[in-house]
Design an enzyme around this catalytic site. Structure first.
Site, short mmCIF file in Angstrom:
data_model
loop_
_atom_site.label_atom_id
_atom_site.label_comp_id
_atom_site.label_asym_id
_atom_site.label_seq_id
_atom_site.Cartn_x
_atom_site.Cartn_y
_atom_site.Cartn_z
N TYR A 171 -22.62 -9.51 1.24
CA TYR A 171 -23.19 -8.46 0.38
C TYR A 171 -22.96 -8.76 -1.10
O TYR A 171 -22.03 -9.46 -1.46
CB TYR A 171 -22.72 -7.07 0.78
CG TYR A 171 -21.23 -6.77 0.72
CD1 TYR A 171 -20.59 -6.52 -0.48
CD2 TYR A 171 -20.49 -6.66 1.89
CE1 TYR A 171 -19.25 -6.18 -0.51
CE2 TYR A 171 -19.14 -6.33 1.87
CZ TYR A 171 -18.52 -6.09 0.65
OH TYR A 171 -17.20 -5.76 0.62
N GLU A 207 5.26 0.12 -9.04
CA GLU A 207 4.59 -0.99 -8.35
C GLU A 207 5.50 -2.22 -8.35
O GLU A 207 6.05 -2.59 -9.38
CB GLU A 207 3.25 -1.28 -9.05
CG GLU A 207 2.58 -2.59 -8.65
CD GLU A 207 2.27 -2.72 -7.17
OE1 GLU A 207 1.78 -1.76 -6.57
OE2 GLU A 207 2.55 -3.80 -6.61
C1 LIG Z 1 -10.52 -7.66 5.25
C2 LIG Z 1 -10.43 -6.22 4.84
C3 LIG Z 1 -11.58 -5.54 4.46
C4 LIG Z 1 -11.51 -4.20 4.10
N1 LIG Z 1 -12.65 -3.55 3.74
C5 LIG Z 1 -12.60 -2.25 3.40
C6 LIG Z 1 -13.78 -1.54 3.00
O1 LIG Z 1 -14.86 -2.11 2.97
N2 LIG Z 1 -13.68 -0.22 2.68
C7 LIG Z 1 -12.47 0.43 2.70
O2 LIG Z 1 -12.44 1.63 2.38
N3 LIG Z 1 -11.34 -0.21 3.07
C8 LIG Z 1 -11.36 -1.52 3.41
N4 LIG Z 1 -10.23 -2.18 3.76
C9 LIG Z 1 -8.96 -1.44 3.79
C10 LIG Z 1 -8.37 -1.27 2.39
O3 LIG Z 1 -8.27 -2.53 1.75
C11 LIG Z 1 -6.99 -0.64 2.49
O4 LIG Z 1 -7.03 0.44 3.38
C12 LIG Z 1 -6.55 -0.12 1.13
O5 LIG Z 1 -6.51 -1.17 0.20
C13 LIG Z 1 -5.17 0.53 1.28
O6 LIG Z 1 -4.74 0.99 0.03
P1 LIG Z 1 -3.25 1.43 -0.18
O7 LIG Z 1 -3.15 1.81 -1.62
O8 LIG Z 1 -2.85 2.39 0.88
O9 LIG Z 1 -2.37 0.11 0.09
P2 LIG Z 1 -2.35 -1.27 -0.69
O10 LIG Z 1 -3.68 -1.58 -1.28
O11 LIG Z 1 -1.75 -2.26 0.23
O12 LIG Z 1 -1.36 -1.01 -1.89
C14 LIG Z 1 0.03 -0.90 -1.70
C15 LIG Z 1 0.72 -1.23 -3.02
O13 LIG Z 1 2.12 -0.96 -2.88
C16 LIG Z 1 2.86 -2.00 -3.46
N5 LIG Z 1 4.18 -1.99 -2.80
C17 LIG Z 1 4.45 -2.32 -1.52
N6 LIG Z 1 5.76 -2.17 -1.27
C18 LIG Z 1 6.33 -1.72 -2.42
C19 LIG Z 1 7.67 -1.37 -2.80
N7 LIG Z 1 8.67 -1.46 -1.90
N8 LIG Z 1 7.92 -0.96 -4.05
C20 LIG Z 1 6.91 -0.86 -4.97
N9 LIG Z 1 5.61 -1.19 -4.67
C21 LIG Z 1 5.33 -1.60 -3.41
C22 LIG Z 1 2.02 -3.24 -3.18
O14 LIG Z 1 2.36 -4.31 -4.06
C23 LIG Z 1 0.60 -2.71 -3.39
O15 LIG Z 1 0.18 -2.81 -4.74
C24 LIG Z 1 -10.26 -3.53 4.12
C25 LIG Z 1 -9.11 -4.21 4.48
C26 LIG Z 1 -9.19 -5.55 4.84
C27 LIG Z 1 -7.93 -6.27 5.24
#
Ligand SMILES: Cc1cc2nc3c(=O)[nH]c(=O)nc-3n(C[C@H](O)[C@H](O)[C@H](O)COP(=O)(O)OP(=O)(O)OC[C@H]3O[C@@H](n4cnc5c(N)ncnc54)[C@H](O)[C@@H]3O)c2cc1C
Length: 403
Positions: free
Chosen positions: A219, A36
């Site tokens: 909510y 991370e």
């Molecule tokens: C306003 C909003 C509301 C939402 N509501 C919902 C909801 O109600 N329900 C739902 O299911 N989803 C919801 N989502 C979507 C959800 O937040 C995301 O789809 C989800 O968090 C994606 O998870 P992820 O682990 O793929 O990516 P992320 O949560 O973005 O995690 C990526 C991680 O990778 C790390 N990283 C990035 N680049 C590097 C690198 N080069 N080297 C090492 N680490 C790195 C980052 O620091 C981060 O910790 C919402 C999104 C938004 C914007």
């Protein structure tokens, strides 16, 4: 006995998707290293909605109990017209909903969900967690992948999963299709203590007010001790960027036409966090040899179905299943995983855009929306959710125990 399962898989990104992937692999006896970039593993302070499809996966990961202990299970999904304030439609989330989809609809603080995943990762002797390491380069070497950090450290693994979110670095190596696309929609989010919410809205519902080019969501979180507020409006003023402080004056201007309760709730907040919403069009392939993508890195979507994290959780379970089915042949496993996932995630990406238009409709489109939604019975509404919340053939196998 040495097994392919002992050779670690590298997971870039310790968000909700990356940590769930580590747990899903561990459940199948596969070791992983999560890397991370942030100084610590953490999530932002806002709420998230979890559909029954996510709970179906949490059951496979043995996580139903800890998540249920911190989640709120709302009684209804209610949509109001943001101008008139009138209720347009209501879907009860009680017994009939649970009977149909076998799992609940829940609301949870992101930090709570992330902490549960993190604690379970820490308890597993198959998962290593490193923070403050940003991956900037990849190298494929004989039967392995090396990930290089900005400060010169190398991580070597049997395969690599890019779970590095919307602005994925790993996607640049695998797909190379540039930056995600700003939707022209801006989200402001805030969390308020219960005392600051007007009495009539201290409810046990997921409520939202839909209006022309705007909507507002309210909510409860943490047994109702907090309330999550989300305000969305259309604006092309911002090109990209996220998680910065919002400008309340612009927010109030955009919501000036909405009904008094919405304006009163917006006025309660002094400090909002702002996101410029982005997504991408669906793609069919997001793997290259022993490297693949998961969650937002693979299929970023607008938030209108509340499914981005839910899809990442489904991805994680599917990917771990495929690794076992292909007996550690990761290139084959990743091809099978993306083949199993791309139509499902693509459908959610496309439908999320359509729902965004639908929620933000004006004029005749709005009247039509209110008429169509208002004339549905709860059974009609649930039938329309079957494709999203119902069982997915690819994701129903049992399997494994976290070591
Ligand atoms: C306003 C909003 C509301 C939402 N509501 C919902 C909801 O109600 N329900 C739902 O299911 N989803 C919801 N989502 C979507 C959800 O937040 C995301 O789809 C989800 O968090 C994606 O998870 P992820 O682990 O793929 O990516 P992320 O949560 O973005 O995690 C990526 C991680 O990778 C790390 N990283 C990035 N680049 C590097 C690198 N080069 N080297 C090492 N680490 C790195 C980052 O620091 C981060 O910790 C919402 C999104 C938004 C914007």
């Amino acid at each position: 006995m040495t097994s392919w399962k002992n050779e670690q898989v590298l997971i870039v990104g310790g968000g909700l998707g990356g940590l769930t992937a580590a747990l899903a692999l561990a459940r199948q006896g596969i070791a992983s290293q999560v890397i991370e970039q942030a100084a610590a593993f953490k999530e932002i302070g806002a709420g998230i909605q979890l559909g029954p499809n996510a709970f179906r996966m949490f059951e496979r990961l043995g996580l139903i109990e800890p998540i249920s202990a911190l989640a709120v299970f709302p009684e209804n999904l209610i949509m109001f017209d943001s101008i008139s304030g009138e209720e347009v439609t209501r879907i009860p989330l009680g017994d009939a909903f649970r009977k149909k989809f076998h799992y609940p609809y829940a609301l949870i603080h992101r930090a709570d969900l992330h902490n549960i995943l993190l604690e379970h990762c820490r308890k597993s002797n198959l998962i290593s967690l490193d923070a403050a390491q940003k991956i900037v380069d990849l190298e494929g070497t004989n039967g392995a992948v090396t990930a290089k950090t900005a400060n010169g450290k190398d991580y070597r693994g049997a395969a690599l999963i890019g779970a590095d979110g919307l602005w994925s670095t790993i996607r640049e190596f695998v797909v190379g299709d540039g930056k995600p696309k700003p939707a022209g929609h801006i989200t402001y989010r805030a969390v308020l203590p219960r005392d600051e919410i007007p009495e009539q809205y201290r409810w046990w519902n997921m409520g939202f007010w839909a209006g022309e080019k705007v909507h507002f969501v309210l909510y409860p979180l943490r047994t109702g001790e907090l309330y999550n507020l989300v305000a969305v409006f259309h604006s092309n003023r911002y090109e990209e960027g996220w998680d910065s402080y919002g400008d309340p004056a612009e927010l109030h201007e955009r919501f000036a036409q909405t009904c008094a309760p919405v304006r009163a709730l917006l006025a309660k907040i002094e400090s909002w966090r702002m996101w410029v919403l982005c997504d991408r069009a669906p793609i069919k392939e997001w793997s290259c040899g022993r490297i693949t993508l998961l969650g937002d890195a693979a299929h970023p979507m607008l938030q209108y179905l509340g499914q981005g994290a839910c899809m990442a959780v489904e991805d994680a379970v599917c990917l771990a299943d495929k690794a076992v089915e292909m007996d550690g042949d990761y290139a084959a496993a990743f091809r099978a995983y993306q083949a199993a996932r791309y139509l499902r995630t693509g459908r959610v990406q496309i439908m999320a855009r359509i729902y965004g238009e639908f929620y933000h409709a004006g004029g005749v489109a709005k009247e039509l929306r209110n008429l169509m939604l208002g004339s549905r019975t709860p059974d009609d509404a649930m039938a329309g959710m079957e494709w999203l919340y119902g069982e997915q053939k690819e994701l129903t196998r049992g399997g494994g125990k976290t070591n």
